[in-house]
Design a protein around this motif. Structure first.
Motif, PDB file in Angstrom:
ATOM      1  N   ASN A  20    -110.942  98.799  30.041  1.00 25.66           N
ATOM      2  CA  ASN A  20    -110.017  99.905  29.840  1.00 25.66           C
ATOM      3  C   ASN A  20    -109.847 100.730  31.124  1.00 25.66           C
ATOM      4  O   ASN A  20    -108.743 101.164  31.455  1.00 25.66           O
ATOM      5  CB  ASN A  20    -110.558 100.790  28.707  1.00 25.66           C
ATOM      6  CG  ASN A  20    -109.443 101.439  27.933  1.00 25.66           C
ATOM      7  OD1 ASN A  20    -108.284 101.017  28.037  1.00 25.66           O
ATOM      8  ND2 ASN A  20    -109.758 102.469  27.190  1.00 25.66           N
ATOM      9  N   THR A  21    -110.954 100.936  31.830  1.00 23.45           N
ATOM     10  CA  THR A  21    -110.897 101.663  33.098  1.00 23.45           C
ATOM     11  C   THR A  21    -110.058 100.906  34.120  1.00 23.45           C
ATOM     12  O   THR A  21    -109.254 101.484  34.860  1.00 23.45           O
ATOM     13  CB  THR A  21    -112.327 101.873  33.648  1.00 23.45           C
ATOM     14  OG1 THR A  21    -113.090 102.561  32.660  1.00 23.45           O
ATOM     15  CG2 THR A  21    -112.317 102.674  34.921  1.00 23.45           C
ATOM     16  N   LYS A  23    -107.668  98.822  33.433  1.00 17.33           N
ATOM     17  CA  LYS A  23    -106.276  98.937  32.995  1.00 17.33           C
ATOM     18  C   LYS A  23    -105.670 100.248  33.479  1.00 17.33           C
ATOM     19  O   LYS A  23    -104.588 100.282  34.061  1.00 17.33           O
ATOM     20  CB  LYS A  23    -106.187  98.864  31.467  1.00 17.33           C
ATOM     21  CG  LYS A  23    -104.793  99.122  30.926  1.00 17.33           C
ATOM     22  CD  LYS A  23    -104.806  99.465  29.448  1.00 17.33           C
ATOM     23  CE  LYS A  23    -103.436  99.872  28.963  1.00 17.33           C
ATOM     24  NZ  LYS A  23    -103.040 101.238  29.314  1.00 17.33           N
ATOM     25  N   ARG A  24    -106.398 101.355  33.257  1.00 14.88           N
ATOM     26  CA  ARG A  24    -105.863 102.658  33.658  1.00 14.88           C
ATOM     27  C   ARG A  24    -105.691 102.736  35.174  1.00 14.88           C
ATOM     28  O   ARG A  24    -104.716 103.294  35.674  1.00 14.88           O
ATOM     29  CB  ARG A  24    -106.764 103.787  33.151  1.00 14.88           C
ATOM     30  CG  ARG A  24    -106.610 104.034  31.636  1.00 14.88           C
ATOM     31  CD  ARG A  24    -106.933 105.493  31.280  1.00 14.88           C
ATOM     32  NE  ARG A  24    -108.185 105.906  31.895  1.00 14.88           N
ATOM     33  CZ  ARG A  24    -109.402 105.672  31.376  1.00 14.88           C
ATOM     34  NH1 ARG A  24    -109.528 105.071  30.204  1.00 14.88           N
ATOM     35  NH2 ARG A  24    -110.492 106.061  32.012  1.00 14.88           N
ATOM     36  N   ALA A  25    -106.651 102.164  35.905  1.00 21.81           N
ATOM     37  CA  ALA A  25    -106.536 102.168  37.372  1.00 21.81           C
ATOM     38  C   ALA A  25    -105.284 101.412  37.801  1.00 21.81           C
ATOM     39  O   ALA A  25    -104.529 101.874  38.660  1.00 21.81           O
ATOM     40  CB  ALA A  25    -107.785 101.539  37.993  1.00 21.81           C
ATOM     41  N   ASN A  27    -102.553 100.820  36.015  1.00 25.26           N
ATOM     42  CA  ASN A  27    -101.377 101.602  35.617  1.00 25.26           C
ATOM     43  C   ASN A  27    -101.084 102.686  36.652  1.00 25.26           C
ATOM     44  O   ASN A  27     -99.951 102.856  37.094  1.00 25.26           O
ATOM     45  CB  ASN A  27    -101.579 102.238  34.237  1.00 25.26           C
ATOM     46  CG  ASN A  27    -101.511 101.233  33.090  1.00 25.26           C
ATOM     47  OD1 ASN A  27    -102.009 101.477  32.013  1.00 25.26           O
ATOM     48  ND2 ASN A  27    -100.916 100.064  33.320  1.00 25.26           N
ATOM     49  N   SER A  28    -102.131 103.394  37.078  1.00 27.45           N
ATOM     50  CA  SER A  28    -101.900 104.519  37.990  1.00 27.45           C
ATOM     51  C   SER A  28    -101.653 104.053  39.422  1.00 27.45           C
ATOM     52  O   SER A  28    -101.235 104.828  40.268  1.00 27.45           O
ATOM     53  CB  SER A  28    -103.084 105.486  37.947  1.00 27.45           C
ATOM     54  OG  SER A  28    -104.209 104.884  38.541  1.00 27.45           O
ATOM     55  N   PRO A  32     -97.273  99.643  35.700  1.00 26.24           N
ATOM     56  CA  PRO A  32     -97.167 100.094  34.312  1.00 26.24           C
ATOM     57  C   PRO A  32     -97.058  98.925  33.331  1.00 26.24           C
ATOM     58  O   PRO A  32     -97.261  99.113  32.132  1.00 26.24           O
ATOM     59  CB  PRO A  32     -95.886 100.927  34.323  1.00 26.24           C
ATOM     60  CG  PRO A  32     -95.081 100.382  35.443  1.00 26.24           C
ATOM     61  CD  PRO A  32     -96.069  99.953  36.489  1.00 26.24           C
ATOM     62  N   ASP A  36    -103.132  95.579  28.784  1.00 26.65           N
ATOM     63  CA  ASP A  36    -104.534  95.563  28.352  1.00 26.65           C
ATOM     64  C   ASP A  36    -105.348  94.728  29.344  1.00 26.65           C
ATOM     65  O   ASP A  36    -104.843  93.775  29.940  1.00 26.65           O
ATOM     66  CB  ASP A  36    -104.639  94.947  26.948  1.00 26.65           C
ATOM     67  CG  ASP A  36    -106.029  95.121  26.355  1.00 26.65           C
ATOM     68  OD1 ASP A  36    -106.696  96.119  26.694  1.00 26.65           O
ATOM     69  OD2 ASP A  36    -106.457  94.252  25.573  1.00 26.65           O
TER      70      ASP A  36
END
Lengths: 82, 82
Positions: A20-21, A23-25, A27-28, A32, A36
């Motif tokens: 999850n971390t 994925k967020r990295a 995305n940012s 985008p 998952d």
């Protein structure tokens, strides 16, 4: 010589905070489109010469006993000849 | 939806102490036939719908930038349709 390529992943029902971390990295960082990420482990186990059937049994046993945690992880492997 | 299955391994020339520890553990647990173990990472990256060629380019870029360390690691990936 036989090499077992073992893949170990968290079971689908288990949360994967590390994935999850990542994925967020992503995305940012401007991706985008990443929906998952699940993280797992991979191991290449080289075995001295033995029959294929015996190798399958042994690698399965090693996964159960040491390489994977069967409570939260699932594993799969394939044997390739070097 | 496309899923990229990314495998990340240490380059052959880089020592793998973690793999070595697993090898010794397996040997001492009664598996003397284990000759070598190399450990790596595996990631499943799910991508929202996009063209295959674009997905290949994007995943390659993500591996270079975040997922792998190109100095000591090498990576490979395949895209599968869900």
């Amino acid at each position: 010589m036989l090499t077992a390529k073992v893949l170990i992943t968290l079971k689908k029902s288990i949360l994967d905070p590390q994935g999850n971390t990542i994925k967020r990295a992503l995305n940012s960082m401007g991706y985008p489109e990443v929906a998952d990420v699940r993280q797992g482990k991979m191991m290449e186990v080289k075995l001295n010469d033995m029959a294929r059937e015996k190798a399958v049994a042994i690698v399965d046993e090693m996964c159960q006993k040491l390489l994977a945690n069967p409570v939260i992880e699932e594993y799969s492997f394939e044997l390739v000849e070097d």
